[in-house]
Design an enzyme around this catalytic site. Sequence first.
Site, short mmCIF file in Angstrom:
data_model
loop_
_atom_site.label_atom_id
_atom_site.label_comp_id
_atom_site.label_asym_id
_atom_site.label_seq_id
_atom_site.Cartn_x
_atom_site.Cartn_y
_atom_site.Cartn_z
N GLU A 93 0.84 -1.20 0.00
CA GLU A 93 0.00 0.00 0.00
C GLU A 93 0.88 1.25 0.00
O GLU A 93 1.90 1.28 0.68
CB GLU A 93 -0.85 -0.04 1.28
CG GLU A 93 -2.02 0.88 1.29
CD GLU A 93 -2.90 0.66 2.54
OE1 GLU A 93 -3.28 -0.50 2.84
OE2 GLU A 93 -3.18 1.66 3.20
N ASP A 95 0.19 5.24 0.63
CA ASP A 95 -0.92 6.07 1.13
C ASP A 95 -0.68 7.55 1.21
O ASP A 95 0.32 7.98 1.79
CB ASP A 95 -1.16 5.77 2.62
CG ASP A 95 -1.78 4.45 2.87
OD1 ASP A 95 -2.51 3.98 2.03
OD2 ASP A 95 -1.52 3.91 3.97
N GLU A 97 -3.03 10.34 3.17
CA GLU A 97 -4.26 10.58 3.94
C GLU A 97 -4.24 12.03 4.37
O GLU A 97 -3.20 12.55 4.78
CB GLU A 97 -4.35 9.68 5.17
CG GLU A 97 -4.71 8.25 4.82
CD GLU A 97 -4.87 7.36 6.05
OE1 GLU A 97 -4.94 7.87 7.19
OE2 GLU A 97 -4.90 6.15 5.86
N HIS A 110 -0.67 12.99 5.72
CA HIS A 110 -0.09 11.82 6.36
C HIS A 110 0.26 10.83 5.25
O HIS A 110 -0.55 10.61 4.36
CB HIS A 110 -1.20 11.28 7.29
CG HIS A 110 -0.96 9.99 7.96
ND1 HIS A 110 -0.65 9.90 9.30
CD2 HIS A 110 -1.03 8.71 7.51
CE1 HIS A 110 -0.54 8.63 9.64
NE2 HIS A 110 -0.76 7.88 8.58
N THR A 111 1.48 10.28 5.27
CA THR A 111 1.84 9.28 4.26
C THR A 111 2.34 8.02 4.95
O THR A 111 2.83 8.05 6.08
CB THR A 111 2.95 9.79 3.30
OG1 THR A 111 4.12 10.12 4.07
CG2 THR A 111 2.50 11.00 2.51
N ASN A 112 2.19 6.90 4.23
CA ASN A 112 2.66 5.63 4.77
C ASN A 112 2.96 4.70 3.61
O ASN A 112 2.43 4.88 2.50
CB ASN A 112 1.59 5.03 5.69
CG ASN A 112 2.14 4.02 6.69
OD1 ASN A 112 3.32 3.67 6.67
ND2 ASN A 112 1.27 3.54 7.57
N GLU A 122 4.97 5.94 9.05
CA GLU A 122 4.25 7.19 8.88
C GLU A 122 5.16 8.41 8.84
O GLU A 122 6.12 8.50 9.59
CB GLU A 122 3.26 7.40 10.03
CG GLU A 122 2.19 6.32 10.17
CD GLU A 122 2.64 5.11 10.99
OE1 GLU A 122 3.82 5.07 11.42
OE2 GLU A 122 1.80 4.22 11.19
N ASP A 186 -11.84 9.64 16.46
CA ASP A 186 -11.11 9.08 17.61
C ASP A 186 -9.62 9.40 17.59
O ASP A 186 -8.97 9.35 18.61
CB ASP A 186 -11.24 7.55 17.64
CG ASP A 186 -12.65 7.13 17.97
OD1 ASP A 186 -13.42 8.01 18.41
OD2 ASP A 186 -12.99 5.95 17.76
N TRP A 187 -9.08 9.69 16.40
CA TRP A 187 -7.64 9.93 16.36
C TRP A 187 -7.17 11.01 15.40
O TRP A 187 -6.06 11.53 15.54
CB TRP A 187 -6.89 8.63 16.02
CG TRP A 187 -7.25 8.04 14.68
CD1 TRP A 187 -8.27 7.17 14.43
CD2 TRP A 187 -6.63 8.32 13.42
NE1 TRP A 187 -8.32 6.89 13.08
CE2 TRP A 187 -7.33 7.57 12.44
CE3 TRP A 187 -5.56 9.12 13.02
CZ2 TRP A 187 -6.99 7.60 11.09
CZ3 TRP A 187 -5.22 9.16 11.67
CH2 TRP A 187 -5.94 8.40 10.72
N GLY A 191 -4.87 14.14 17.72
CA GLY A 191 -4.87 12.85 18.40
C GLY A 191 -6.23 12.45 18.97
O GLY A 191 -6.31 11.63 19.88
N ARG A 261 9.34 5.31 20.03
CA ARG A 261 8.54 4.24 19.44
C ARG A 261 9.40 3.03 19.07
O ARG A 261 8.93 1.90 19.04
CB ARG A 261 7.86 4.82 18.20
CG ARG A 261 7.01 3.85 17.46
CD ARG A 261 6.32 4.61 16.34
NE ARG A 261 5.62 3.73 15.47
CZ ARG A 261 5.11 4.11 14.30
NH1 ARG A 261 5.24 5.36 13.90
NH2 ARG A 261 4.48 3.25 13.54
#
Length: 276
Positions: A93, A95, A97, A110-112, A122, A186-187, A191, A261
């Site tokens: 994928e 992405d 967004e 936002h990319t992924n 991300e 929700d996010w 956030g 993370r």
Amino acid sequence: MLLLTLFICSLVAASEANFYQDCDITWGDQRAKVLNGGNLITLSLDKLSGSGFQSKNSFLFGRIDMEIQLVSGNSAGTVVAYYLSSQGPTHDEIDFEFLGNLSGDPYTLHTNVFSQGKGNREQQLHLWFDPTKAFHTYSITWTREQIIFWVDNIPVRVFNNWESVGVPFPNSQPMRLYSSIWDAEDWATRGGLVKTDWSQAPFTASFRNFSAKAKTNAPKSTNSLQGNAGEDQQLNASGRNWLRWVQDNFMIYNYCTDFKRFPKGVPPECKRSRFL
Ligand SMILES: *[C@@H]1O[C@H](CO)[C@@H](O)[C@H](O)[C@H]1NC(C)=O
Ligand SMILES: *[C@@H]1O[C@H](CO)[C@@H](O)[C@H](O)[C@H]1NC(C)=O
Ligand SMILES: *[C@@H]1O[C@H](CO)[C@@H](O)[C@H](O)[C@H]1NC(C)=O
């Protein structure tokens, strides 16, 4: 027979797409509309449902472009997605967004990149213009060597092929283009702190001038979008400068620098690319 196959495989013709011909509305009923003789799609979200469309064809390498105008006013909680994806548990994928915001606060791009089912790559940035005021062009170029994300022909992200050090790269599963609008209160915005204001619904984004210059895996009999893009899309010096400008001035999140993370070390592709 061999000659015929070769001929079909090398058939290339860039075509400007028409949404009736090249895409199917896949959900959302009347919330998704094809307008202006197939040149424009609008997608809406209300409290009951979002909506979406997908390309009829799938592609293995190439270039796709779409002009998008995002939801104006208060779009907090909404997400507009525009991405390439294959099917199945080990899908690939690529992405884009767009995360909405309160009026006057910036949209987040936002990319992924997922390869063989694994994402977690991300990046996020604020754009250098207001993407709700006019159409802007969002593009993906995808070759065996790299994936580049573009905004108005300015590179905003490069994902290089690091298969040589064991990082899977999307290079064998054909992908379709998908676009949708949906609720992610929700996010999505700060956030999840800022919820969707349903009194502002429906939330509408518009899409036009879709172009796919790609090698397709479409059966010979169907209409295919074909082209010879996909070769030689390395960034030149000017492209590298633009990418640095975007990353220095507009990037707000990069998984490659999220050491909290990844306490045991960031993923291998992060250590190897100068431009993340
Ligand atoms: C919304 O605006 C706030 C304040 O400027 C910003 O921090 C945030 O990144 C913006 N985007 C989202 C999706 O929350
Ligand atoms: C559509 O996109 C092409 C490039 O892909 C551009 O040359 C053309 O001006 C665009 N058309 C409209 C109506 O914006
Ligand atoms: C560099 O690449 C960009 C976009 O890929 C292109 O528009 C531009 O013409 C190229 N510049 C040179 C000097 O080749």
